[in-house]
Design a protein around this motif. Structure first.
Motif, PDB file in Angstrom:
ATOM      1  N   TYR A  11     -16.643   0.421  -4.163  1.00 20.56           N
ATOM      2  CA  TYR A  11     -17.777  -0.498  -4.159  1.00 20.56           C
ATOM      3  C   TYR A  11     -17.432  -1.764  -4.926  1.00 20.56           C
ATOM      4  O   TYR A  11     -16.567  -1.771  -5.806  1.00 20.56           O
TER       5      TYR A  11
ATOM      6  N   LYS B   2     -21.625   8.965  -1.817  1.00 17.43           N
ATOM      7  CA  LYS B   2     -22.968   8.780  -1.272  1.00 17.43           C
ATOM      8  C   LYS B   2     -23.326   9.981  -0.410  1.00 17.43           C
ATOM      9  O   LYS B   2     -22.520  10.442   0.409  1.00 17.43           O
TER      10      LYS B   2
ATOM     11  N   ARG C 144     -25.421   8.314 -11.585  1.00 21.41           N
ATOM     12  CA  ARG C 144     -25.917   8.788 -10.291  1.00 21.41           C
ATOM     13  C   ARG C 144     -27.312   8.211 -10.076  1.00 21.41           C
ATOM     14  O   ARG C 144     -28.213   8.424 -10.891  1.00 21.41           O
TER      15      ARG C 144
ATOM     16  N   TYR D 205     -17.202   5.339  -5.411  1.00 19.40           N
ATOM     17  CA  TYR D 205     -18.566   5.860  -5.265  1.00 19.40           C
ATOM     18  C   TYR D 205     -18.560   7.092  -4.367  1.00 19.40           C
ATOM     19  O   TYR D 205     -17.630   7.334  -3.588  1.00 19.40           O
TER      20      TYR D 205
ATOM     21  N   LEU E  88     -20.224  -1.437   0.089  1.00 12.33           N
ATOM     22  CA  LEU E  88     -19.663  -0.085   0.096  1.00 12.33           C
ATOM     23  C   LEU E  88     -18.613  -0.020   1.192  1.00 12.33           C
ATOM     24  O   LEU E  88     -18.930  -0.214   2.375  1.00 12.33           O
TER      25      LEU E  88
ATOM     26  N   THR F 246     -17.333   8.873   0.635  1.00  9.22           N
ATOM     27  CA  THR F 246     -16.654   8.343  -0.542  1.00  9.22           C
ATOM     28  C   THR F 246     -16.003   7.010  -0.201  1.00  9.22           C
ATOM     29  O   THR F 246     -15.751   6.711   0.976  1.00  9.22           O
TER      30      THR F 246
ATOM     31  N   ILE G 123     -26.372   7.949  -4.702  1.00  8.37           N
ATOM     32  CA  ILE G 123     -25.126   7.194  -4.822  1.00  8.37           C
ATOM     33  C   ILE G 123     -24.612   7.382  -6.252  1.00  8.37           C
ATOM     34  O   ILE G 123     -25.325   7.064  -7.212  1.00  8.37           O
ATOM     35  N   ASN G 124     -23.415   7.905  -6.357  1.00  8.34           N
ATOM     36  CA  ASN G 124     -22.786   8.118  -7.656  1.00  8.34           C
ATOM     37  C   ASN G 124     -21.712   7.047  -7.856  1.00  8.34           C
ATOM     38  O   ASN G 124     -20.712   7.016  -7.138  1.00  8.34           O
ATOM     39  N   PHE G 125     -21.968   6.123  -8.799  1.00  7.32           N
ATOM     40  CA  PHE G 125     -21.041   5.033  -9.071  1.00  7.32           C
ATOM     41  C   PHE G 125     -20.148   5.396 -10.262  1.00  7.32           C
ATOM     42  O   PHE G 125     -20.634   5.938 -11.272  1.00  7.32           O
TER      43      PHE G 125
END
Length: 592
Positions: A546, A518, A484, A516, A555, A543, A508-510
Motif C-alpha cells: 500500500y 485485506k 487492523r 497489507y 492497494l 495481500t 484491512i491490516n496495515f
C-alpha cells in the motif's frame, strides 16, 4: 452506498427480500378463479398494472442508476399483459380510470409507509413483475390476447414504441402523435418551423436551446414552442412561451400557470426561487393535478424566468406510468439548464468557467454530524453524516467526495458532469466565505458562512456548511500506519411478518513495512412465517503493498491484479490512526 451490498448479499437466495416483498404486496391475490369473464379479467390486469407501476416508480425514484433496467422490465410486463389494449379502455372509461388511480394510490402509500424496506425489495423487481401474484399473463395468456381483438367503440390504438436510452428518454424521434395529447389536452401541430430536427437550436423570445434526441418539435413561433416525446405507456408535452410581465414575478408566475396550464387543481405550494446564471429571477415548481375536462392525473414541472417586462414560462406535462416521467423530467432539466438567454443584466455564471477568484485558496475540508436515519429493516439508527468541501485556487468549489484519490488536483469539469449540483464557486470576503451553487434546472443559489483561517496553528474551518462545521484536512506524504482497521455495516429489524438481521465487515491490516492484508465477510439471517435461514459470504485474503500519498490510498495486490486507488481522509495524522475514511466508508482501528 449500501444498495450494491444488499443486492449482492441477497442474490444467492433472495430469501430475505422475498419476505419483504410478501409483506409489501398488500393486495396480491394468491388464489384466482380458473376462468374469468371479460370484466373480471380487466379488473385483474388493472390491479396488477397499478402494482407494477407503483412499485417501478418507487424503485426508480430511489435509484436512478437502475432506471433503464426497471423500465425494460415494465415494458416487457406491459407487452405480455397487452397493456396497450387495457390503457385504451382506461382512457375511454372514467370509472375504470378512477379504479386504476385509486388502486395505484393504495400501493404508493403502502410502499412509502415501508420506506427503506421497499427499497431493499427493489433488487427483486424483475422477479416481482414475473410472479403469479402480479403477472396475469402467466395464467390468462389466451384470454389477454382476446383484449386486442375485442371490438370497442372507444378503442384507440397506442403509438409504436420508440427506442429508449438509458436515461428513460426516447433515443429516436417518437411517432407522429395525434392532435390530442396523452390525456386529452390540445397539442398544437402547426407553426412557423414545426418538426425541427433534433440537434438544431430553436429560439423562443429571449431563449435559445437545442431539443434533445427523441423530442419532436411540433410548434415553433417567435413567442411559443411545443415539444413532444413518448414511451410505450405515456406521452409528454413541453410548452415554452414568452409572456408580458407586470407586477410581482412570483404572483405572475402562479397566475400564468393556473390560466395557461391544461392541468387544473394546481396548488403550487413549494416553489424553489433563485436566479439564473445571469442573475435574472427564476422559479421552479413541481405539482400534479387533473386535466381540464377529464379525470386523468398528470405531473407538471414548470420554470419561470423574469426578463425585464417579460416572463419566460416553460411547462412539462407528463403522465407517471412506471416512472417514465423521471426520464421526461431529466430531459426538461437538461433543456432548461442549458438555456441561452438574451437581455440579462448580469454576466452569465458557469462554475466550469468561473469568474476571477477573490481571496481564493486551496483546501480540503471535512466534518461529520450525528443524525437519526431510518433503519432499512425497521426503526431508527443514529448515524454519522459526513460532509466534504473542496476549495480550489481558481475560485471553484465542490461539495462532494471525488473518488480515485484526486482531490485538489481533481478534474473539475468531469466531476461537474458526474455531479452537476455539487459544483459551485466561492469568494472570500473578510471573515466570510460566500458560495454560489448550481441547483436543479439551472437555478443558482447562494449561501455564506463564517470562515476561520486557523491562526496560531489551528485548522482552518467553515463554521456552518450544510449544518456541520468542517475542518481543513492536510495531505500526507508516504505515510506508514500500523494496525487492523474494520469497516462494519449492521442492521436488525422486524415486522409483523418477519425479522431479519444483516452484517458486513471489511478488514484491512496495515504494516509499517508497506504491506497489507485485506479480507471480509457478509451474512444475513431471518425468520418468518414458514421459513427461516442464514446466508453467508466470505472473501478470501488479499495481500499486497500500500501507499498513502496526498489524499490517496493505493492497494497493489501481490497476485498481479490491477491496483486500486481510493480517496482517503484522516481526522488526525499519526502512525496509529484511530479512524480512516476510505471512499466515505469509516474504518476504525481495532484495540488501542
Amino acid at each position: 452506498m449500501y444498495a450494491e451490498y444488499f443486492l449482492r448479499l441477497y442474490s444467492p437466495s433472495f430469501l430475505i427480500a422475498n419476505l419483504l416483498i410478501a409483506s409489501l404486496s398488500m393486495s396480491a391475490q394468491d388464489q384466482r378463479p380458473a376462468s374469468l369473464n371479460a370484466a373480471q379479467l380487466l379488473d385483474t390486469v388493472i390491479q396488477a398494472g397499478a402494482y407494477a407501476e407503483a412499485f417501478t416508480q418507487f424503485c426508480e425514484s430511489g435509484n436512478r442508476m437502475a432506471a433503464a433496467r426497471d423500465q425494460a422490465q415494465l415494458r416487457a410486463w406491459a407487452q405480455r399483459n397487452h397493456w396497450s389494449a387495457v390503457q385504451a379502455r382506461l382512457n375511454a372509461d372514467p370509472a375504470l380510470q378512477t379504479k386504476f388511480t385509486s388502486q395505484k394510490r393504495l400501493f404508493v402509500e403502502g410502499f412509502a409507509a415501508h420506506g427503506l424496506k421497499t427499497a431493499l425489495a427493489c433488487g427483486l423487481l424483475p422477479q416481482e413483475l414475473t410472479s403469479p401474484a402480479h403477472d396475469p399473463s402467466l395464467k390468462y395468456s389466451a384470454e389477454l390476447q382476446m383484449l386486442d381483438n375485442a371490438p370497442s367503440a372507444n378503442f384507440v390504438p397506442s403509438p409504436a414504441t420508440p427506442a429508449e436510452s438509458a436515461s428513460g428518454v426516447p433515443a429516436a424521434a417518437p411517432p407522429a402523435l395525434p392532435a390530442t395529447g396523452s390525456s386529452g389536452f390540445v397539442v398544437p401541430t402547426t407553426g412557423e418551423a414545426a418538426n425541427v430536427p433534433a440537434g438544431n437550436p430553436i429560439t423562443v423570445g429571449s431563449v435559445t436551446f437545442t431539443p434533445p434526441a427523441g423530442w419532436r418539435v411540433t410548434e415553433n413561433t417567435s413567442q411559443r414552442a411545443t415539444l413532444q416525446a413518448a414511451t410505450q405507456h405515456t406521452k409528454a408535452v413541453l410548452f415554452i412561451e414568452q409572456l408580458p410581465l407586470s407586477g410581482d414575478f412570483r404572483s405572475a408566475f402562479g397566475n400564468a400557470l393556473r390560466t395557461q396550464s391544461p392541468v387544473t387543481g394546481l396548488k403550487l405550494q413549494y416553489p424553489q426561487e433563485g436566479v439564473t446564471g445571469g442573475g435574472s429571477p427564476m422559479i421552479h415548481v413541481r405539482d400534479n393535478g387533473t386535466l381540464r375536462g377529464g379525470r386523468q392525473n398528470e405531473t407538471i414541472d414548470a420554470v419561470g424566468v423574469a426578463l425585464g417586462n417579460t416572463m419566460l414560462l416553460s411547462e412539462l406535462v407528463s403522465g407517471d406510468w412506471g416512472g417514465d416521467n423521471f426520464g421526461f423530467q431529466r430531459a426538461f432539466e437538461k433543456i432548461v439548464s442549458n438555456w441561452k438567454l438574451t437581455g440579462e443584466k448580469g454576466t452569465a455564471w458557469d462554475p466550469v468557467n468561473p469568474p476571477p477568484p477573490v481571496g481564493a485558496r486551496s483546501g480540503f475540508f471535512f466534518g461529520a454530524r450525528l443524525q437519526n436515519q431510518l433503519n432499512p429493516l425497521g426503526g431508527m439508527d443514529l448515524n454519522a453524516v459526513r460532509e466534504y468541501l473542496i476549495l480550489l485556487p481558481t475560485g471553484q468549489a465542490f461539495k462532494s467526495l471525488p473518488f480515485g484519490g484526486r482531490v485538489l488536483d481533481m478534474n473539475f469539469a468531469a466531476e461537474c458532469t458526474r455531479l452537476p449540483h455539487a459544483c459551485g464557486t466561492y469568494r472570500m470576503e473578510g471573515s466570510r466565505i460566500n458560495f454560489t451553487w448550481r441547483g436543479e434546472y439551472g437555478l443558482v443559489t447562494h449561501d455564506n458562512s463564517q470562515f476561520d483561517r486557523g491562526s496560531g496553528g489551528g485548522k482552518a474551518s467553515v463554521a456552518n456548511f450544510n449544518g456541520t462545521r468542517v475542518f481543513e484536512t492536510a495531505p500526507v506524504q508516504n505515510l506508514r500506519i500500523s494496525g487492523r482497521y474494520t469497516s462494519t455495516f449492521a442492521s436488525v429489524g422486524s415486522t409483523a411478518f418477519h425479522s431479519a438481521s444483516v452484517v458486513a465487515q471489511t478488514f484491512i491490516n496495515f504494516s509499517p513495512d508497506g504491506t497489507y492484508q485485506k479480507s471480509g465477510f457478509s451474512a444475513a439471517s431471518f425468520t418468518g412465517t414458514g421459513a427461516a435461514g442464514t446466508v453467508q459470504e466470505h472473501k478470501g485474503v488479499q495481500t499486497g503493498r500500500y501507499t498513502l500519498n496526498g489524499y490517496a490510498l493505493t492497494l497493489a495486490p501481490s497476485g498481479g491484479e490491477p491496483p486500486e486507488t481510493f480517496t482517503t481522509v484522516f481526522e488526525a495524522v499519526n502512525p496509529s490512526l484511530k479512524a480512516i475514511f476510505i471512499n466515505d466508508k469509516a474504518f476504525l482501528r481495532d484495540g488501542r
